[in-house]
Design a protein around this motif. Sequence first.
Motif, PDB file in Angstrom:
ATOM      1  N   VAL A  77      42.894  37.389  38.153  1.00 20.29           N
ATOM      2  CA  VAL A  77      41.487  37.625  37.815  1.00 20.29           C
ATOM      3  C   VAL A  77      40.577  37.129  38.929  1.00 20.29           C
ATOM      4  O   VAL A  77      39.625  37.820  39.339  1.00 20.29           O
ATOM      5  N   ALA A  78      40.864  35.927  39.444  1.00 24.87           N
ATOM      6  CA  ALA A  78      40.047  35.374  40.527  1.00 24.87           C
ATOM      7  C   ALA A  78      40.110  36.266  41.763  1.00 24.87           C
ATOM      8  O   ALA A  78      39.079  36.563  42.390  1.00 24.87           O
ATOM      9  N   ALA A  79      41.326  36.699  42.097  1.00 25.10           N
ATOM     10  CA  ALA A  79      41.481  37.572  43.259  1.00 25.10           C
ATOM     11  C   ALA A  79      40.784  38.916  43.040  1.00 25.10           C
ATOM     12  O   ALA A  79      40.165  39.466  43.956  1.00 25.10           O
ATOM     13  N   ALA A  80      40.861  39.432  41.807  1.00 21.90           N
ATOM     14  CA  ALA A  80      40.253  40.731  41.506  1.00 21.90           C
ATOM     15  C   ALA A  80      38.731  40.673  41.624  1.00 21.90           C
ATOM     16  O   ALA A  80      38.109  41.601  42.161  1.00 21.90           O
ATOM     17  N   LEU A  81      38.142  39.599  41.121  1.00 24.97           N
ATOM     18  CA  LEU A  81      36.686  39.472  41.202  1.00 24.97           C
ATOM     19  C   LEU A  81      36.207  39.394  42.648  1.00 24.97           C
ATOM     20  O   LEU A  81      35.221  40.040  43.026  1.00 24.97           O
ATOM     21  N   SER A  82      36.910  38.609  43.458  1.00 27.91           N
ATOM     22  CA  SER A  82      36.546  38.533  44.871  1.00 27.91           C
ATOM     23  C   SER A  82      36.792  39.865  45.561  1.00 27.91           C
ATOM     24  O   SER A  82      36.018  40.282  46.438  1.00 27.91           O
ATOM     25  N   LEU A  83      37.858  40.556  45.136  1.00 31.14           N
ATOM     26  CA  LEU A  83      38.180  41.846  45.735  1.00 31.14           C
ATOM     27  C   LEU A  83      37.099  42.877  45.436  1.00 31.14           C
ATOM     28  O   LEU A  83      36.766  43.712  46.287  1.00 31.14           O
ATOM     29  N   VAL A  84      36.534  42.817  44.232  1.00 30.81           N
ATOM     30  CA  VAL A  84      35.463  43.750  43.872  1.00 30.81           C
ATOM     31  C   VAL A  84      34.274  43.587  44.823  1.00 30.81           C
ATOM     32  O   VAL A  84      33.708  44.573  45.321  1.00 30.81           O
ATOM     33  N   VAL A  85      33.900  42.328  45.080  1.00 33.85           N
ATOM     34  CA  VAL A  85      32.786  42.065  46.001  1.00 33.85           C
ATOM     35  C   VAL A  85      33.120  42.575  47.398  1.00 33.85           C
ATOM     36  O   VAL A  85      32.312  43.248  48.050  1.00 33.85           O
ATOM     37  N   ALA A  86      34.344  42.268  47.853  1.00 39.14           N
ATOM     38  CA  ALA A  86      34.750  42.689  49.192  1.00 39.14           C
ATOM     39  C   ALA A  86      34.808  44.207  49.313  1.00 39.14           C
ATOM     40  O   ALA A  86      34.375  44.778  50.320  1.00 39.14           O
ATOM     41  N   VAL A  87      35.322  44.873  48.282  1.00 37.90           N
ATOM     42  CA  VAL A  87      35.438  46.330  48.321  1.00 37.90           C
ATOM     43  C   VAL A  87      34.057  46.984  48.341  1.00 37.90           C
ATOM     44  O   VAL A  87      33.837  47.965  49.071  1.00 37.90           O
ATOM     45  N   ARG A  88      33.127  46.458  47.550  1.00 36.39           N
ATOM     46  CA  ARG A  88      31.760  47.005  47.563  1.00 36.39           C
ATOM     47  C   ARG A  88      31.168  46.907  48.963  1.00 36.39           C
ATOM     48  O   ARG A  88      30.505  47.842  49.446  1.00 36.39           O
ATOM     49  N   LEU A  89      31.395  45.785  49.632  1.00 40.79           N
ATOM     50  CA  LEU A  89      30.888  45.621  50.995  1.00 40.79           C
ATOM     51  C   LEU A  89      31.562  46.588  51.963  1.00 40.79           C
ATOM     52  O   LEU A  89      30.904  47.218  52.791  1.00 40.79           O
ATOM     53  N   LEU A  90      32.877  46.710  51.848  1.00 42.21           N
ATOM     54  CA  LEU A  90      33.609  47.595  52.751  1.00 42.21           C
ATOM     55  C   LEU A  90      33.226  49.057  52.538  1.00 42.21           C
ATOM     56  O   LEU A  90      33.050  49.810  53.505  1.00 42.21           O
TER      57      LEU A  90
END
Length: 298
Positions: A77-90
């Motif tokens: 869950v922690a990795a997924a939440l950070s991944l969502v932010v990173a993916v939006r930026l990318l």
Amino acid sequence: MLPVLALVALAVLLAWPVPRLLARATSLRRAPRAALVLWQSTAVASVLAALLAAPAAVPAVAGREVRVSEHVPTLVVAAALSLVVAVRLLVAGDRVGRNLRLVRRRHRDLVDLLGEPAAGQGRDTRVLEHTTPTAYCVPGVHRRVVVTQGTLARLAPGELGAVLAHERAHLAARHDLVLEFFTVVHEAVPPVLRCDAALREVNLLIEVLADRAAVRDAGAVSTGRAIVAMAGGPKPAGTMAMRESTSAARARIDLLDARTVAGLPVAVAAAGMYAVSALLVVAPLTLFALAVAGLTLF
């Protein structure tokens, strides 16, 4: 848990109310470089806080000694939440970057086809046969400064020098990359949190910086006249132009030779803004370090 809550609060504050307050602090424009750094640090700190909030919550949820095999759901869950932010930026970065480069390449090819080299103005300058006074630059590796015959006919030599110095300042300082960064962050932020006024303010600060370069080259009077002459002209997509709305042009003229910021000398106010900028970037990193201090994974 307190550092985690602080990270979440910091991310929200720097994404929503702070940009709106900064956009209203128009006196900061009098130190445009420091103000631009402050805007950049606000955006960077907001992104860092959003990226680090979820990983920082792991110790609060699973304890300081985390057996990975026993806390897979929490870590996922922690990795997924950070991944969502990173993916939006990318995704935002890819979309904005590709669109800008495509538009600029097409426009540069069109300018090279229709324009003529400007005598004595450098190999990257093109003149278009058009009566409307227009001047802009096309950033990139194969950059161009574009003016129309209407610009050459209307402006006095000093004013034309100010226009060219303004556009070349954009190219030399790569202001396009600064604006692209803010555009990417703006697009990555959820629509409910976006602040259009922030993007307009950053654009204005970039123009003020280029105006200051024109003042050093051609003087304040010629630069002010050039701003008035070019106000309201066309601005092709993907370019950077001296043109602005009447209200923005008036604000830029007032900022050509600012000596104080809210009653303080510009150097003092700028030093304060640089200090706040550094603190903003350090804050999410410090909170994350506090949250994961003593964390052991095994």
